[in-house]
Motif scaffolding. Structure first.
Motif, PDB file in Angstrom:
ATOM      1  N   PRO A 236     -29.236  55.324  70.902  1.00  0.00           N
ATOM      2  CA  PRO A 236     -29.866  56.508  71.482  1.00  0.00           C
ATOM      3  C   PRO A 236     -29.300  56.801  72.859  1.00  0.00           C
ATOM      4  O   PRO A 236     -28.730  55.924  73.519  1.00  0.00           O
ATOM      5  CB  PRO A 236     -31.347  56.121  71.571  1.00  0.00           C
ATOM      6  CG  PRO A 236     -31.325  54.628  71.704  1.00  0.00           C
ATOM      7  CD  PRO A 236     -30.140  54.158  70.875  1.00  0.00           C
ATOM      8  N   TYR A 237     -29.452  58.045  73.285  1.00  0.00           N
ATOM      9  CA  TYR A 237     -29.019  58.403  74.633  1.00  0.00           C
ATOM     10  C   TYR A 237     -29.872  57.624  75.644  1.00  0.00           C
ATOM     11  O   TYR A 237     -31.092  57.512  75.485  1.00  0.00           O
ATOM     12  CB  TYR A 237     -29.188  59.908  74.862  1.00  0.00           C
ATOM     13  CG  TYR A 237     -28.750  60.346  76.235  1.00  0.00           C
ATOM     14  CD1 TYR A 237     -27.401  60.450  76.550  1.00  0.00           C
ATOM     15  CD2 TYR A 237     -29.682  60.638  77.225  1.00  0.00           C
ATOM     16  CE1 TYR A 237     -26.985  60.828  77.819  1.00  0.00           C
ATOM     17  CE2 TYR A 237     -29.277  61.025  78.488  1.00  0.00           C
ATOM     18  CZ  TYR A 237     -27.923  61.128  78.781  1.00  0.00           C
ATOM     19  OH  TYR A 237     -27.525  61.507  80.033  1.00  0.00           O
ATOM     20  N   PRO A 238     -29.249  57.070  76.687  1.00  0.00           N
ATOM     21  CA  PRO A 238     -30.003  56.190  77.600  1.00  0.00           C
ATOM     22  C   PRO A 238     -30.894  56.948  78.585  1.00  0.00           C
ATOM     23  O   PRO A 238     -30.574  57.081  79.767  1.00  0.00           O
ATOM     24  CB  PRO A 238     -28.880  55.438  78.335  1.00  0.00           C
ATOM     25  CG  PRO A 238     -27.724  56.382  78.335  1.00  0.00           C
ATOM     26  CD  PRO A 238     -27.807  57.118  77.027  1.00  0.00           C
ATOM     27  N   PHE A 239     -32.003  57.469  78.092  1.00  0.00           N
ATOM     28  CA  PHE A 239     -32.979  58.104  78.979  1.00  0.00           C
ATOM     29  C   PHE A 239     -33.679  57.034  79.817  1.00  0.00           C
ATOM     30  O   PHE A 239     -33.879  55.904  79.368  1.00  0.00           O
ATOM     31  CB  PHE A 239     -34.037  58.872  78.170  1.00  0.00           C
ATOM     32  CG  PHE A 239     -33.535  60.137  77.550  1.00  0.00           C
ATOM     33  CD1 PHE A 239     -33.430  61.301  78.302  1.00  0.00           C
ATOM     34  CD2 PHE A 239     -33.158  60.180  76.224  1.00  0.00           C
ATOM     35  CE1 PHE A 239     -32.978  62.479  77.724  1.00  0.00           C
ATOM     36  CE2 PHE A 239     -32.701  61.345  75.641  1.00  0.00           C
ATOM     37  CZ  PHE A 239     -32.608  62.502  76.397  1.00  0.00           C
ATOM     38  N   LEU A 240     -34.063  57.418  81.018  1.00  0.00           N
ATOM     39  CA  LEU A 240     -34.849  56.520  81.856  1.00  0.00           C
ATOM     40  C   LEU A 240     -36.204  56.277  81.196  1.00  0.00           C
ATOM     41  O   LEU A 240     -36.917  57.228  80.861  1.00  0.00           O
ATOM     42  CB  LEU A 240     -35.043  57.131  83.248  1.00  0.00           C
ATOM     43  CG  LEU A 240     -35.972  56.360  84.193  1.00  0.00           C
ATOM     44  CD1 LEU A 240     -35.352  55.018  84.564  1.00  0.00           C
ATOM     45  CD2 LEU A 240     -36.261  57.184  85.448  1.00  0.00           C
ATOM     46  N   THR A 241     -36.542  55.037  80.986  1.00  0.00           N
ATOM     47  CA  THR A 241     -37.826  54.696  80.368  1.00  0.00           C
ATOM     48  C   THR A 241     -38.863  54.430  81.456  1.00  0.00           C
ATOM     49  O   THR A 241     -38.644  53.623  82.354  1.00  0.00           O
ATOM     50  CB  THR A 241     -37.683  53.454  79.476  1.00  0.00           C
ATOM     51  OG1 THR A 241     -36.719  53.728  78.458  1.00  0.00           O
ATOM     52  CG2 THR A 241     -39.012  53.101  78.835  1.00  0.00           C
ATOM     53  N   VAL A 242     -39.965  55.132  81.369  1.00  0.00           N
ATOM     54  CA  VAL A 242     -41.078  54.919  82.299  1.00  0.00           C
ATOM     55  C   VAL A 242     -42.143  54.117  81.561  1.00  0.00           C
ATOM     56  O   VAL A 242     -42.614  54.529  80.496  1.00  0.00           O
ATOM     57  CB  VAL A 242     -41.655  56.261  82.798  1.00  0.00           C
ATOM     58  CG1 VAL A 242     -42.826  56.011  83.746  1.00  0.00           C
ATOM     59  CG2 VAL A 242     -40.574  57.083  83.479  1.00  0.00           C
ATOM     60  N   GLU A 243     -42.517  52.994  82.100  1.00  0.00           N
ATOM     61  CA  GLU A 243     -43.462  52.108  81.421  1.00  0.00           C
ATOM     62  C   GLU A 243     -44.717  51.928  82.249  1.00  0.00           C
ATOM     63  O   GLU A 243     -44.721  52.101  83.468  1.00  0.00           O
ATOM     64  CB  GLU A 243     -42.806  50.746  81.159  1.00  0.00           C
ATOM     65  CG  GLU A 243     -41.601  50.820  80.238  1.00  0.00           C
ATOM     66  CD  GLU A 243     -40.954  49.462  80.035  1.00  0.00           C
ATOM     67  OE1 GLU A 243     -41.086  48.608  80.942  1.00  0.00           O
ATOM     68  OE2 GLU A 243     -40.337  49.247  78.975  1.00  0.00           O
ATOM     69  N   GLY A 244     -45.795  51.598  81.573  1.00  0.00           N
ATOM     70  CA  GLY A 244     -47.057  51.360  82.232  1.00  0.00           C
ATOM     71  C   GLY A 244     -48.201  51.645  81.281  1.00  0.00           C
ATOM     72  O   GLY A 244     -48.011  52.265  80.226  1.00  0.00           O
ATOM     73  N   PRO A 245     -49.400  51.214  81.613  1.00  0.00           N
ATOM     74  CA  PRO A 245     -50.558  51.449  80.746  1.00  0.00           C
ATOM     75  C   PRO A 245     -50.768  52.946  80.492  1.00  0.00           C
ATOM     76  O   PRO A 245     -50.853  53.736  81.436  1.00  0.00           O
ATOM     77  CB  PRO A 245     -51.723  50.853  81.536  1.00  0.00           C
ATOM     78  CG  PRO A 245     -51.090  49.881  82.489  1.00  0.00           C
ATOM     79  CD  PRO A 245     -49.761  50.451  82.832  1.00  0.00           C
TER      80      PRO A 245
END
Length: 511
Positions: free
Chosen positions: A146-155
């Motif tokens: 997949p294209y390397p989009f910035l992943t934002v993580e958190g609850p």
């Protein structure tokens, strides 16, 4: 509306811009660039060229009051083309560098974000479509990655992918939202799904044959792009267009601004379900398109501007323009009296002044964030004087971008009134100049303030009069990166509204 009975004196043509060409080494680039930036210049364009025996990169920097242009030229070894990055000194420069890396194979060292920009990951490595001798379009590669989009993580954080295929009749673009509840935390736009090779298509055409292509770069900006192109050709050929021809060009530029701004006003209202305003905006737009047909023979104003001058079938009267603009002003006022419109527009998708400045934004997007930039004044092809009124707001939200369009419609009417009065005094004056073929290789730059913002074309002509390189910069190339930071803390349902308030061109970007 009352008209001043005193006829305006015909405007003079502005003095030719001071245009300087400086050959430098690659290791001088950063110091030369930053010195010009500190003197008030901005980067308008960066273009790579394959001359066969060498690769050449041209950086065009411009400054206003008076109109000044500097080209920094660097020659590189085609077997090992390398440049130092300017990305830490100019955000737009970093994007131009990534474009050159994709299309010409120029390696930019120490770039903070060296990923591909134009060519998606399925294009094979080592294929540079703008290089001389580039092989035909190769087969696509599917790595499954997949294209390397910035992943934002958190609850509670989740992603919403949108596009690239959309429900409306628009070109493709992919938007990846990271969302908490309804609030957008981050949005990444992925463009260049329909990179068409427009700049390559110009090569080997004559200057006149380039007109039909310039008019079709972005369909709703036929005048803006073709004017910038013709101004570049005329600078290369040292051609002076008669005053009446320049005034006609200014008229066409404002007619294009009127029908597009009117459409945007209606479309913004439609995005908050005030569809009756959109219906009336389409009615007014249709009146303007029919007027365009009468003036030039084409609803989108194609066919009137050519290298050397301008020709039209007829001109609109001040009275009919006033009637149309009064109508547009009335629907704008009705929109601003609607509490839903005001509530949805105000403080939505705010682009603050500093961010807009850092990203190099142009046109109404920049002026709605308090940036005083307008090529009609800063890089004039005809003197407009006090007839030109540049509009500014500083809120940077959807309301400000809406208000700028409303104010620019009224300002265009004032400018058109002055232009038509001057043309009336030049009724029998020539509007076309003779174009002399070049005797050697030439280059030229054209700058025009289209309705989306400043358009720049840089062209090179061979001694036989054919185009060897055309570099096109649509304001959308500068403004697309500004959409994402404006969405911070904006809710997902307001994305269509925010997107429309920028109204960026996919076609102008995906050249």
């Amino acid at each position: 509306m009352a008209i001043d009975p005193t006829p305006a004196r015909p405007a003079a043509l502005p003095a030719p811009p001071h245009h300087e060409y400086i050959d430098i080494r690659a290791d001088e680039l950063v110091s030369r660039f930053t010195a010009l930036r500190d003197q008030g210049y901005r980067l308008a364009l960066a273009a790579a060229h394959d001359d066969g025996t060498a690769l050449r990169v041209v950086y065009l920097l411009v400054a206003p009051a008076p109109d000044r242009r500097v080209e920094l030229v660097i020659r590189l070894d085609p077997n090992d083309p390398q440049l130092p990055t300017l990305a830490r000194h100019s955000f737009p420069a970093g994007r131009f560098e990534r474009e050159m890396q994709d299309l010409f194979g120029i390696q930019v060292f120490d770039h903070p974000f060296p990923h591909r920009l134009v060519l998606h990951q399925h294009w094979p490595e080592g294929w540079y479509p703008m290089r001389q001798g580039a092989l035909p379009t190769p087969s696509m590669l599917d790595t499954g990655e997949p294209y390397p989009f910035l992943t934002v993580e958190g609850p509670g954080v989740y992603e919403i992918p949108v596009g690239p295929v959309h429900a409306g009749l628009i070109e493709p673009g992919h938007f990846r939202f990271s969302v908490l509840g309804e609030t957008i935390l981050n949005m990444k736009a992925r463009l260049w799904f329909v990179h068409k090779g427009i700049e390559r298509l110009f090569q080997t055409r004559t200057a006149l044959a380039g007109v039909e292509l310039a008019e079709r770069i972005s369909g709703d900006t036929a005048v803006g792009h073709n004017l910038a192109y013709c101004l570049a050709v005329e600078e290369a050929l040292r051609c002076q267009v008669p005053l009446a021809g320049q005034l006609l060009r200014a008229v066409l530029l404002e007619l294009e601004r009127l029908y597009n701004h009117t459409n945007d006003i209606g479309a913004l209202c439609n995005d908050v379900a005030y569809s009756i305003i959109y219906s009336h905006a389409l009615r007014i737009r249709e009146q303007l398109l029919r007027l365009n047909q009468r003036v030039t023979g084409h609803r989108l104003l194609r066919g009137a501007i050519v290298p050397g001058g301008t020709s039209v079938h007829t001109l609109p009267t001040i009275g009919e323009l006033e009637h149309i603009v009064d109508d547009a002003t009335e629907i704008s006022q009705l929109a601003l009296e609607n509490s839903t419109v005001v509530d949805r527009f105000t403080r939505t998708a705010v682009l603050d002044h500093q961010t807009a400045t850092d990203l190099g934004t142009l046109g109404p997007v920049a002026r709605a964030s308090g940036i005083d930039i307008d090529a009609r004044r800063d890089h004039p092809f005809v003197t407009l004087g006090h007839a030109l009124r540049t509009q500014l707001r500083d809120e940077g939200d959807v309301m400000a971008r809406f208000a700028i369009r409303v104010q620019e419609i009224d300002a265009s009417l004032s400018l058109l009134r002055s232009l038509l009065e001057q043309l009336d005094q030049l009724r029998d004056a020539p509007t076309l100049a003779r174009i002399e073929p070049p005797t050697n290789t030439r280059s030229g730059v054209g700058i025009a303030e289209a309705w989306r913002g400043t358009i720049v074309h840089r062209i090179e002509l061979a001694a036989d009069g054919t185009l060897t390189r055309v570099k096109v910069v649509d304001p959308s190339f500068f403004n697309w990166p500004a959409l994402s930071p404006s969405l911070h803390d904006t809710i997902v349902p307001d994305f269509p509204l925010a997107n429309k308030s920028f109204n960026l061109s996919y076609a102008g970007n995906d050249l």
